[in-house]
Design a protein around this motif. Structure first.
Motif, PDB file in Angstrom:
ATOM      1  N   PRO A   1       0.817  -1.221   0.000  1.00  0.00           N
ATOM      2  CA  PRO A   1       0.000   0.000   0.000  1.00  0.00           C
ATOM      3  C   PRO A   1       0.851   1.272   0.000  1.00  0.00           C
ATOM      4  O   PRO A   1       1.973   1.279   0.511  1.00  0.00           O
ATOM      5  CB  PRO A   1      -0.807  -0.099   1.285  1.00  0.00           C
ATOM      6  CG  PRO A   1      -0.057  -1.022   2.144  1.00  0.00           C
ATOM      7  CD  PRO A   1       0.745  -1.932   1.274  1.00  0.00           C
ATOM      8  N   ILE A   2       0.291   2.302  -0.585  1.00  0.00           N
ATOM      9  CA  ILE A   2       0.982   3.574  -0.729  1.00  0.00           C
ATOM     10  C   ILE A   2       0.110   4.653  -0.114  1.00  0.00           C
ATOM     11  O   ILE A   2      -1.106   4.647  -0.300  1.00  0.00           O
ATOM     12  CB  ILE A   2       1.210   3.886  -2.222  1.00  0.00           C
ATOM     13  CG1 ILE A   2       2.096   2.815  -2.855  1.00  0.00           C
ATOM     14  CG2 ILE A   2       1.823   5.267  -2.405  1.00  0.00           C
ATOM     15  CD1 ILE A   2       2.035   2.800  -4.358  1.00  0.00           C
ATOM     16  N   LEU A   3       0.724   5.573   0.602  1.00  0.00           N
ATOM     17  CA  LEU A   3       0.000   6.751   1.070  1.00  0.00           C
ATOM     18  C   LEU A   3       0.389   7.915   0.188  1.00  0.00           C
ATOM     19  O   LEU A   3       1.571   8.164  -0.021  1.00  0.00           O
ATOM     20  CB  LEU A   3       0.362   7.048   2.530  1.00  0.00           C
ATOM     21  CG  LEU A   3      -0.251   8.317   3.121  1.00  0.00           C
ATOM     22  CD1 LEU A   3      -1.746   8.143   3.306  1.00  0.00           C
ATOM     23  CD2 LEU A   3       0.396   8.682   4.432  1.00  0.00           C
ATOM     24  N   TRP A   4      -0.606   8.595  -0.349  1.00  0.00           N
ATOM     25  CA  TRP A   4      -0.344   9.722  -1.251  1.00  0.00           C
ATOM     26  C   TRP A   4      -0.941  10.956  -0.596  1.00  0.00           C
ATOM     27  O   TRP A   4      -2.163  11.055  -0.472  1.00  0.00           O
ATOM     28  CB  TRP A   4      -0.972   9.456  -2.620  1.00  0.00           C
ATOM     29  CG  TRP A   4      -0.414  10.314  -3.727  1.00  0.00           C
ATOM     30  CD1 TRP A   4      -0.429  11.662  -3.785  1.00  0.00           C
ATOM     31  CD2 TRP A   4       0.255   9.857  -4.915  1.00  0.00           C
ATOM     32  NE1 TRP A   4       0.187  12.080  -4.942  1.00  0.00           N
ATOM     33  CE2 TRP A   4       0.616  11.001  -5.660  1.00  0.00           C
ATOM     34  CE3 TRP A   4       0.579   8.612  -5.431  1.00  0.00           C
ATOM     35  CZ2 TRP A   4       1.280  10.932  -6.883  1.00  0.00           C
ATOM     36  CZ3 TRP A   4       1.229   8.542  -6.654  1.00  0.00           C
ATOM     37  CH2 TRP A   4       1.577   9.682  -7.366  1.00  0.00           C
ATOM     38  N   VAL A   5      -0.097  11.853  -0.157  1.00  0.00           N
ATOM     39  CA  VAL A   5      -0.563  13.041   0.575  1.00  0.00           C
ATOM     40  C   VAL A   5      -0.714  14.193  -0.409  1.00  0.00           C
ATOM     41  O   VAL A   5       0.242  14.579  -1.076  1.00  0.00           O
ATOM     42  CB  VAL A   5       0.435  13.415   1.684  1.00  0.00           C
ATOM     43  CG1 VAL A   5      -0.161  14.482   2.568  1.00  0.00           C
ATOM     44  CG2 VAL A   5       0.815  12.205   2.499  1.00  0.00           C
ATOM     45  N   LEU A   6      -1.932  14.716  -0.488  1.00  0.00           N
ATOM     46  CA  LEU A   6      -2.235  15.756  -1.456  1.00  0.00           C
ATOM     47  C   LEU A   6      -2.475  17.069  -0.746  1.00  0.00           C
ATOM     48  O   LEU A   6      -2.897  17.098   0.400  1.00  0.00           O
ATOM     49  CB  LEU A   6      -3.521  15.410  -2.218  1.00  0.00           C
ATOM     50  CG  LEU A   6      -3.552  14.120  -3.009  1.00  0.00           C
ATOM     51  CD1 LEU A   6      -4.992  13.744  -3.243  1.00  0.00           C
ATOM     52  CD2 LEU A   6      -2.850  14.315  -4.321  1.00  0.00           C
ATOM     53  N   ARG A   7      -2.226  18.128  -1.448  1.00  0.00           N
ATOM     54  CA  ARG A   7      -2.637  19.425  -0.932  1.00  0.00           C
ATOM     55  C   ARG A   7      -4.017  19.760  -1.482  1.00  0.00           C
ATOM     56  O   ARG A   7      -4.925  20.105  -0.761  1.00  0.00           O
ATOM     57  CB  ARG A   7      -1.620  20.479  -1.348  1.00  0.00           C
ATOM     58  CG  ARG A   7      -1.822  21.779  -0.641  1.00  0.00           C
ATOM     59  CD  ARG A   7      -0.921  22.816  -1.254  1.00  0.00           C
ATOM     60  NE  ARG A   7      -1.305  24.123  -0.826  1.00  0.00           N
ATOM     61  CZ  ARG A   7      -0.768  24.737   0.215  1.00  0.00           C
ATOM     62  NH1 ARG A   7       0.155  24.157   0.909  1.00  0.00           N
ATOM     63  NH2 ARG A   7      -1.176  25.942   0.552  1.00  0.00           N
ATOM     64  N   GLN A   8      -4.175  19.633  -2.788  1.00  0.00           N
ATOM     65  CA  GLN A   8      -5.509  19.732  -3.369  1.00  0.00           C
ATOM     66  C   GLN A   8      -5.696  18.524  -4.286  1.00  0.00           C
ATOM     67  O   GLN A   8      -4.729  17.932  -4.736  1.00  0.00           O
ATOM     68  CB  GLN A   8      -5.702  21.044  -4.142  1.00  0.00           C
ATOM     69  CG  GLN A   8      -4.994  21.113  -5.479  1.00  0.00           C
ATOM     70  CD  GLN A   8      -3.650  21.786  -5.391  1.00  0.00           C
ATOM     71  OE1 GLN A   8      -2.968  21.669  -4.385  1.00  0.00           O
ATOM     72  NE2 GLN A   8      -3.258  22.474  -6.452  1.00  0.00           N
ATOM     73  N   ALA A   9      -6.946  18.173  -4.522  1.00  0.00           N
ATOM     74  CA  ALA A   9      -7.221  16.922  -5.215  1.00  0.00           C
ATOM     75  C   ALA A   9      -7.294  17.154  -6.718  1.00  0.00           C
ATOM     76  O   ALA A   9      -8.370  17.216  -7.291  1.00  0.00           O
ATOM     77  CB  ALA A   9      -8.514  16.322  -4.684  1.00  0.00           C
TER      78      ALA A   9
END
Lengths: 494, 248
Positions: free
Chosen positions: B82-90
């Motif tokens: 699994p990967i965590l992808w941290v976004l500021r805006q989608a």
């Protein structure tokens, strides 16, 4: 910043007559009266002009055949108590506001319900389903929330705003004789009253008026007395000396959690939500709440989540007791842990998801799943982070990695009907197209909206002279204006 | 030196991973690109796991970082887990990731607003993940990047920062950080789809100028490659192979 919800039940006594549901509501006027005064009227009676506070004899004269029931304040209070317990689903502290309301201290827990507006909507809808008319407001202090629910339109009062000024002085919850005297003196609204010199007012009406004004302004802290939850699993520690430091709190949290996990294990349950109440020396109660995406009985995980929220607690002059309550629990049996002989393919990310959701809000942590739709912006949907992946991603279609939402209009030059643009201008920069692929025609989904019956988009993948690739589309099929206005848009970047 | 076939590299990776289950963290793990020129420039023979890497797009794409995102997706496609992808805006469009071989089902997204870096660190401290990707706009201090690097080292998780900036070639992206490698991906004009018939309309495979602008323990380099294919592998451009080796 404190945020408090006030719920007002304007017709609680009559609403209560037909709960639980199942029994048909009467279509005749019914009122509840205490002694010779009307307390509450149902919808039909209210439409006929009956109001609470009216003389019963006058009401009976106005509406022949009026059904009158005796008031039952104790029953109303008991119902409010049960409702307050039910409201613990929203926040760790909920209190009864006699005679006809509730208070919920939602400080720091609104993000678990998608924000204040959604919380209020959810709350009123749930109450309505139970057959209760309710109006709710959220504000910085119990006093303002109370006033906005009763004298305003309800809803969320933005933090820091002064909402009381325009309300009538009845909004201050003063005794009737003080109100009558104030009216005699010419005070109608809260604003002028609050601006008047305080000393003569206190001298004439006593400290209660000053206290109410200060509570409304947020200067004087107004505690609410929270109801005890119905749950059976809880742990409490009282201290000889008041505690002040975060380290001390963490130590106590560890012992409370250990106790609770033990109880949960005996009951084959896992916690979905925990409330930790801090009872301070000055009699007020502060609380933090955590939620988990899955039933959890892992003491370390739960303890860490509570520790992370400790910064929100203001110990004031000291905390004399801490009370940990399992707000929600789900069945949780024993799980076999993965053995080291197997490669752990399904790494457990539930605890990470919990921590992130508590930090950012539940809506901010998610997975994306494909949806059967040709329209690009509808082809994905957000699903909770712990749902099982379904797969089924279309791999054969060119799709950009960044999607502009909404698509940005561009000026493009293209041959009609179905050639890609030769050049286009986006944000005042001109891009000359060197290579292009397309069109990929995507028809509107007429079963979703009537307007899409004939609409068409023609998508092109184009590369400009610097090598960047863009996903552009033209509204319309290039020959028939009914399919779109032939304008060009940039929808994504590769 | 002939490049090993991708399939063999894949098998080697898998064998190495089986050997690591009992000695997690002791071995230096890295993901090779499968292109000799690039792998030899990197001290561990590939993108090292348990370390912080930075990627940014060059030029006008700095804002949307589309090329950098595809480059990262290609690396992640060759990892499991699994990967965590941290976004500021989608603005990330998940179906686009499949083009680089990354299955969006593996990704948990977190919209962190201004808290991108703390959330990334939180993810890096969770051993269940295989990689954490974060999209960061603006400056990155040495202290913040060192925290991320330390967190990645402790758990052995691959940490990737996609640096974005509304500015064209923002100088803030060149300030020193603790990242082990730093990549700049610029799009290049692609050759015609059919080399023997250049007038035929259509698009060939995207070409990138891959710049390794910083590499701890190695030399910076620059290569011209073809963009990631559906298995996440870069392609070496045959007609410019000699030039790229020289540039390195």
């Amino acid at each position: 910043m404190r945020r408090v919800v006030s719920v007002w039940f304007p017709t609680l006594p009559t609403d209560r007559l037909w709960r639980p549901e199942g029994e048909q509501r009467p279509n005749t006027p019914v009122v509840v009266a205490a002694g010779r005064v009307l307390m509450s009227a149902n919808r039909i009676a209210a439409d006929l002009g009956l109001r609470s506070g009216m003389k019963l004899a006058q009401a009976q004269a106005l509406v022949p055949g009026l059904q009158v029931r005796d008031a039952d304040p104790a029953g109303d209070a008991a119902l409010l108590h049960r409702l307050a317990q039910a409201c613990l689903r929203y926040a760790p502290l909920a209190a009864v506001d006699l005679p006809d309301g509730l208070w919920i201290d939602v400080t720091g827990s609104t993000h678990l319900h998608g924000g204040e507006a959604r919380l209020l909507r959810d709350l009123t809808v749930r109450l309505q389903r139970r057959g209760l008319t309710a109006r709710a407001a959220v504000a910085d202090t119990p006093a303002v929330a109370h006033a906005v629910a009763r004298f305003g339109a309800g809803g969320a009062v933005p933090p820091g705003s002064d909402a009381m000024g325009e309300f009538p002085i009845e909004a201050l919850r003063l005794p009737a004789d003080i109100l009558a005297n104030l009216r005699l003196m010419g005070f109608e609204r809260v604003g002028p009253l609050a601006a008047t010199a305080r000393a003569p007012l206190v001298r004439r009406f006593g400290p209660v008026l000053a206290a109410r004004l200060d509570q409304a302004a947020g200067v004087l802290f107004e505690p609410i007395v929270p109801v005890a939850p119905k749950t059976s699993i809880q742990a409490r520690r009282t201290f000889v000396e008041p505690l002040m430091t975060a380290e001390a709190f963490s130590t106590v949290i560890a012992t409370l959690i250990a106790e609770i996990c033990n109880e949960l294990e005996k009951a084959s349950l896992g916690a979905r939500g925990l409330d930790l109440r801090f009872e301070r020396l000055d009699g007020t109660v502060q609380a933090i709440r955590i939620g988990t995406a899955r039933a959890v009985r892992d003491a370390r995980h739960l303890g860490r989540m509570l520790d992370e929220r400790l910064e929100r607690v203001d110990p004031g002059s000291g905390v004399e007791a801490m009370h940990l309550i399992v707000a929600r629990a789900d069945p949780l049996g024993f799980v076999q842990t993965a053995s080291s002989l197997l490669e752990d393919t399904s790494a457990d990310i539930a605890s990470l998801v919990d921590r992130l959701a508590n930090r950012l809000g539940e809506a901010a942590v998610y997975r994306i799943a494909p949806l059967e739709s040709d329209v690009p912006e509808r082809s994905v949907r957000i699903v909770p982070a712990l749902t099982r992946p379904t797969g089924g991603w279309p791999a054969d279609l060119p799709r950009p990695v960044r999607l502009l939402n909404p698509p940005q209009p561009i000026e493009a030059m293209a041959l009609l009907p179905d050639h890609p643009p030769i050049a286009f201008t986006w944000r005042r920069v001109r891009h000359r197209v060197r290579h292009a692929d397309g069109p990929e025609r995507i028809a509107g989904e007429w079963w979703k909206r009537d307007g899409e019956w004939s609409s068409v988009r023609d998508y092109f993948q184009v590369e400009d002279d610097s090598g960047r690739r863009f996903w552009v589309f033209r509204r319309g099929n290039g020959s028939d204006l009914r399919t779109g206005d032939m304008r060009w848009y940039l929808h994504g970047l590769f | 030196m002939p490049a090993p076939a991708p399939a063999i590299a894949l098998l080697r990776e898998r064998i190495a991973r089986i050997g690591r289950i009992h000695a997690r963290g002791s071995a230096e793990r890295s993901i090779p690109f499968g292109i000799d020129a690039i792998d030899q420039a990197l001290p561990t023979g590939g993108i090292r796991q348990g370390a912080l890497h930075e990627a940014a797009s060059a030029g006008a794409d700095t804002e949307h970082a589309a090329a950098a995102t595809l480059f990262i997706a290609g690396i992640l496609a060759r990892l499991d887990g699994p990967i965590l992808w941290v976004l500021r805006q989608a603005d990330l469009f998940a179906p686009g990731l499949t083009a680089a071989g990354l299955n969006p089902d593996r990704i948990v997204f977190a919209e962190a607003g201004k808290a991108v870096l703390p959330v990334m660190e939180e993810g890096l401290r969770h051993p269940g993940l295989c990689a954490v990707v974060a999209e960061h706009t603006g400056r990155l201090s040495l202290v913040a990047s060192r925290r991320l690097q330390l967190a990645a080292e402790q758990t052995g998780i691959l940490a990737i920062l996609i640096r974005r900036s509304p500015g064209f070639d923002d100088p803030a992206l060149n300030e020193p950080t603790a990242a082990v490698t730093r990549w700049r991906i610029a799009a290049l004009t692609s050759p015609p789809a059919l080399p023997h018939a250049p007038d035929t309309p259509g698009l060939g495979r995207t070409r990138w100028q891959l710049n390794l602008t910083r590499c701890r323990g190695g030399e910076p380099g620059s290569w011209i490659t073809e963009a990631c294919d559906a298995t996440g592998r870069l392609g070496l451009v045959s007609d410019t192979a000699d030039r790229s080796v020289m540039a390195a």
